[in-house]
Design a protein around this motif. Structure first.
Motif, PDB file in Angstrom:
ATOM      1  N   LEU A 149     -15.389   9.999  -7.265  1.00  0.00           N
ATOM      2  CA  LEU A 149     -16.221  11.202  -7.223  1.00  0.00           C
ATOM      3  C   LEU A 149     -15.396  12.477  -7.110  1.00  0.00           C
ATOM      4  N   GLY A 150     -14.134  12.334  -6.725  1.00  0.00           N
ATOM      5  CA  GLY A 150     -13.298  13.508  -6.553  1.00  0.00           C
ATOM      6  C   GLY A 150     -13.311  14.054  -5.143  1.00  0.00           C
ATOM      7  N   ASN A 151     -13.646  13.186  -4.165  1.00  0.00           N
ATOM      8  CA  ASN A 151     -13.599  13.561  -2.752  1.00  0.00           C
ATOM      9  C   ASN A 151     -14.715  14.538  -2.373  1.00  0.00           C
ATOM     10  N   PHE A 152     -14.638  15.069  -1.142  1.00  0.00           N
ATOM     11  CA  PHE A 152     -15.568  16.114  -0.740  1.00  0.00           C
ATOM     12  C   PHE A 152     -15.263  17.378  -1.536  1.00  0.00           C
ATOM     13  N   PRO A 153     -16.283  18.091  -2.006  1.00  0.00           N
ATOM     14  CA  PRO A 153     -16.008  19.371  -2.661  1.00  0.00           C
ATOM     15  C   PRO A 153     -15.402  20.341  -1.657  1.00  0.00           C
ATOM     16  N   ASP A 154     -14.459  21.128  -2.107  1.00  0.00           N
ATOM     17  CA  ASP A 154     -13.740  22.035  -1.212  1.00  0.00           C
ATOM     18  C   ASP A 154     -14.603  23.275  -0.945  1.00  0.00           C
ATOM     19  N   LEU A 155     -15.575  23.102  -0.057  1.00  0.00           N
ATOM     20  CA  LEU A 155     -16.506  24.163   0.294  1.00  0.00           C
ATOM     21  C   LEU A 155     -16.360  24.510   1.770  1.00  0.00           C
ATOM     22  N   PRO A 156     -16.660  25.743   2.169  1.00  0.00           N
ATOM     23  CA  PRO A 156     -16.571  26.118   3.584  1.00  0.00           C
ATOM     24  C   PRO A 156     -17.663  25.488   4.438  1.00  0.00           C
ATOM     25  N   MET A 157     -18.746  25.044   3.814  1.00  0.00           N
ATOM     26  CA  MET A 157     -19.786  24.246   4.451  1.00  0.00           C
ATOM     27  C   MET A 157     -20.617  23.612   3.340  1.00  0.00           C
ATOM     28  N   MET A 158     -21.552  22.721   3.687  1.00  0.00           N
ATOM     29  CA  MET A 158     -22.394  22.014   2.721  1.00  0.00           C
ATOM     30  C   MET A 158     -21.637  20.928   1.964  1.00  0.00           C
ATOM     31  N   GLU A 159     -20.421  20.603   2.391  1.00  0.00           N
ATOM     32  CA  GLU A 159     -19.652  19.585   1.673  1.00  0.00           C
ATOM     33  C   GLU A 159     -20.300  18.207   1.765  1.00  0.00           C
ATOM     34  N   ASP A 160     -20.889  17.896   2.916  1.00  0.00           N
ATOM     35  CA  ASP A 160     -21.550  16.603   3.047  1.00  0.00           C
ATOM     36  C   ASP A 160     -22.846  16.558   2.235  1.00  0.00           C
ATOM     37  N   PHE A 161     -23.569  17.669   2.210  1.00  0.00           N
ATOM     38  CA  PHE A 161     -24.803  17.774   1.433  1.00  0.00           C
ATOM     39  C   PHE A 161     -24.518  17.539  -0.053  1.00  0.00           C
ATOM     40  N   GLU A 162     -23.483  18.182  -0.567  1.00  0.00           N
ATOM     41  CA  GLU A 162     -23.155  18.044  -1.991  1.00  0.00           C
ATOM     42  C   GLU A 162     -22.665  16.636  -2.313  1.00  0.00           C
ATOM     43  N   LEU A 163     -21.871  16.039  -1.426  1.00  0.00           N
ATOM     44  CA  LEU A 163     -21.426  14.667  -1.671  1.00  0.00           C
ATOM     45  C   LEU A 163     -22.614  13.711  -1.734  1.00  0.00           C
ATOM     46  N   MET A 164     -23.580  13.890  -0.840  1.00  0.00           N
ATOM     47  CA  MET A 164     -24.764  13.029  -0.845  1.00  0.00           C
ATOM     48  C   MET A 164     -25.575  13.211  -2.127  1.00  0.00           C
ATOM     49  N   ARG A 165     -25.671  14.428  -2.619  1.00  0.00           N
ATOM     50  CA  ARG A 165     -26.388  14.660  -3.880  1.00  0.00           C
ATOM     51  C   ARG A 165     -25.731  13.884  -5.025  1.00  0.00           C
ATOM     52  N   GLN A 166     -24.411  13.884  -5.050  1.00  0.00           N
ATOM     53  CA  GLN A 166     -23.701  13.161  -6.107  1.00  0.00           C
ATOM     54  C   GLN A 166     -23.864  11.657  -5.955  1.00  0.00           C
ATOM     55  N   LEU A 167     -23.771  11.163  -4.726  1.00  0.00           N
ATOM     56  CA  LEU A 167     -23.887   9.726  -4.496  1.00  0.00           C
ATOM     57  C   LEU A 167     -25.287   9.222  -4.808  1.00  0.00           C
ATOM     58  N   ARG A 168     -26.278  10.001  -4.472  1.00  0.00           N
ATOM     59  CA  ARG A 168     -27.670   9.588  -4.667  1.00  0.00           C
ATOM     60  C   ARG A 168     -27.987   9.344  -6.136  1.00  0.00           C
ATOM     61  N   ARG A 169     -27.275  10.017  -7.023  1.00  0.00           N
ATOM     62  CA  ARG A 169     -27.486   9.828  -8.463  1.00  0.00           C
ATOM     63  C   ARG A 169     -26.887   8.513  -8.955  1.00  0.00           C
ATOM     64  N   ARG A 170     -26.007   7.918  -8.176  1.00  0.00           N
ATOM     65  CA  ARG A 170     -25.260   6.749  -8.626  1.00  0.00           C
ATOM     66  C   ARG A 170     -25.723   5.440  -8.010  1.00  0.00           C
ATOM     67  N   GLY A 171     -26.486   5.502  -6.945  1.00  0.00           N
ATOM     68  CA  GLY A 171     -26.916   4.281  -6.289  1.00  0.00           C
ATOM     69  C   GLY A 171     -27.726   4.575  -5.044  1.00  0.00           C
ATOM     70  N   ARG A 172     -27.971   3.543  -4.264  1.00  0.00           N
ATOM     71  CA  ARG A 172     -28.797   3.684  -3.069  1.00  0.00           C
ATOM     72  C   ARG A 172     -27.930   4.000  -1.853  1.00  0.00           C
ATOM     73  N   ILE A 173     -28.400   4.927  -1.045  1.00  0.00           N
ATOM     74  CA  ILE A 173     -27.731   5.264   0.207  1.00  0.00           C
ATOM     75  C   ILE A 173     -28.471   4.546   1.330  1.00  0.00           C
TER      76      ILE A 173
END
Length: 225
Positions: A149-173
């Motif tokens: 996925l390219g790791n956590f996006p290099d953001l000052p915040m919301m990095e976990d939110f964005e990672l979850m959005r990407q993961l949710r498109r690929r499978g079940r959390i």
């Protein structure tokens, strides 16, 4: 399994967090320090954690830890969140399921305040129905998936939110039925209602295209007049 803990000046809470990791087997603990001025590094070293140092920034710290991790599974743990007994077996079992791409635990806040029971209910409802857990729920996934996925996006915040959005498109959390126990400090510092409102405004702003840098400046009270 590798547990990655980003930390900055967490001497007051990190010891109980590190203690909770000790119940696991074949677990590597990595504390990525962002320039602490207290005893965080000494405490982490005393508990046998591998300690790394990098300039402050939670996404950067977690990515740096993941780059050096040797485990096939990565678990990202906040410095003020404690894992339950048997966490390692639960995590490994969850990721064996073919459709599971990642997972997290349910959230419990370490406070008797009734208002925080409502916060827990909302967090656990969102996680289960929307498959959108956040970082204080101890997110875990296979290291191969994380790096693809390219790791956590290099953001000052919301990095976990964005990672979850990407993961949710690929499978079940997967949301495990067991709780992690997190500190109430961020809700108590500014008040439960105000903190909750700020969190929701930050999410809506991010989804509306507002710059994460602007959101972080506003959230942390650094907006210039």
């Amino acid at each position: 399994m590798s547990i990655i803990i980003p930390a900055v000046n967490e001497a007051r809470v990190i010891e109980t967090t590190l203690a909770s990791t000790q119940t696991g087997t074949n677990v590597e603990v990595i504390v990525v320090d962002g320039g602490s001025q207290d005893d965080t590094v000494a405490i982490a070293s005393g508990w046998g954690a591998k300690v790394l140092s990098i300039p402050r920034g939670r996404a950067k710290q977690m990515n740096f830890g993941a780059a050096t991790a040797t485990g096939e599974i990565l678990l990202f743990l906040h410095a003020d969140t404690r894992l339950p007994l048997g966490f390692d077996a639960m995590v490994r079992a969850a990721l064996v399921k073919p459709s599971a791409i990642a997972g997290a635990f349910r959230l419990r806040i370490d406070s008797p305040l009734s208002s925080l029971r409502l916060i827990e209910w909302g967090v656990n409802w969102r996680s289960r129905l929307l498959q959108m857990p956040y970082g204080d729920q101890a997110i875990f996934l296979r290291s191969s998936v994380f790096h693809q996925l390219g790791n956590f996006p290099d953001l000052p915040m919301m990095e976990d939110f964005e990672l979850m959005r990407q993961l949710r498109r690929r499978g079940r959390i997967v949301i495990l039925p067991t709780f992690v126990l997190t500190s109430p400090r961020r809700w108590l510092k500014q008040g439960v209602c105000q903190t909750t409102l700020k969190n929701q405004i930050a999410v809506i702003s991010y989804l509306s295209g507002v710059s994460p840098n602007k959101i972080a400046a506003w959230y942390r009270g650094k907006v210039s007049s």
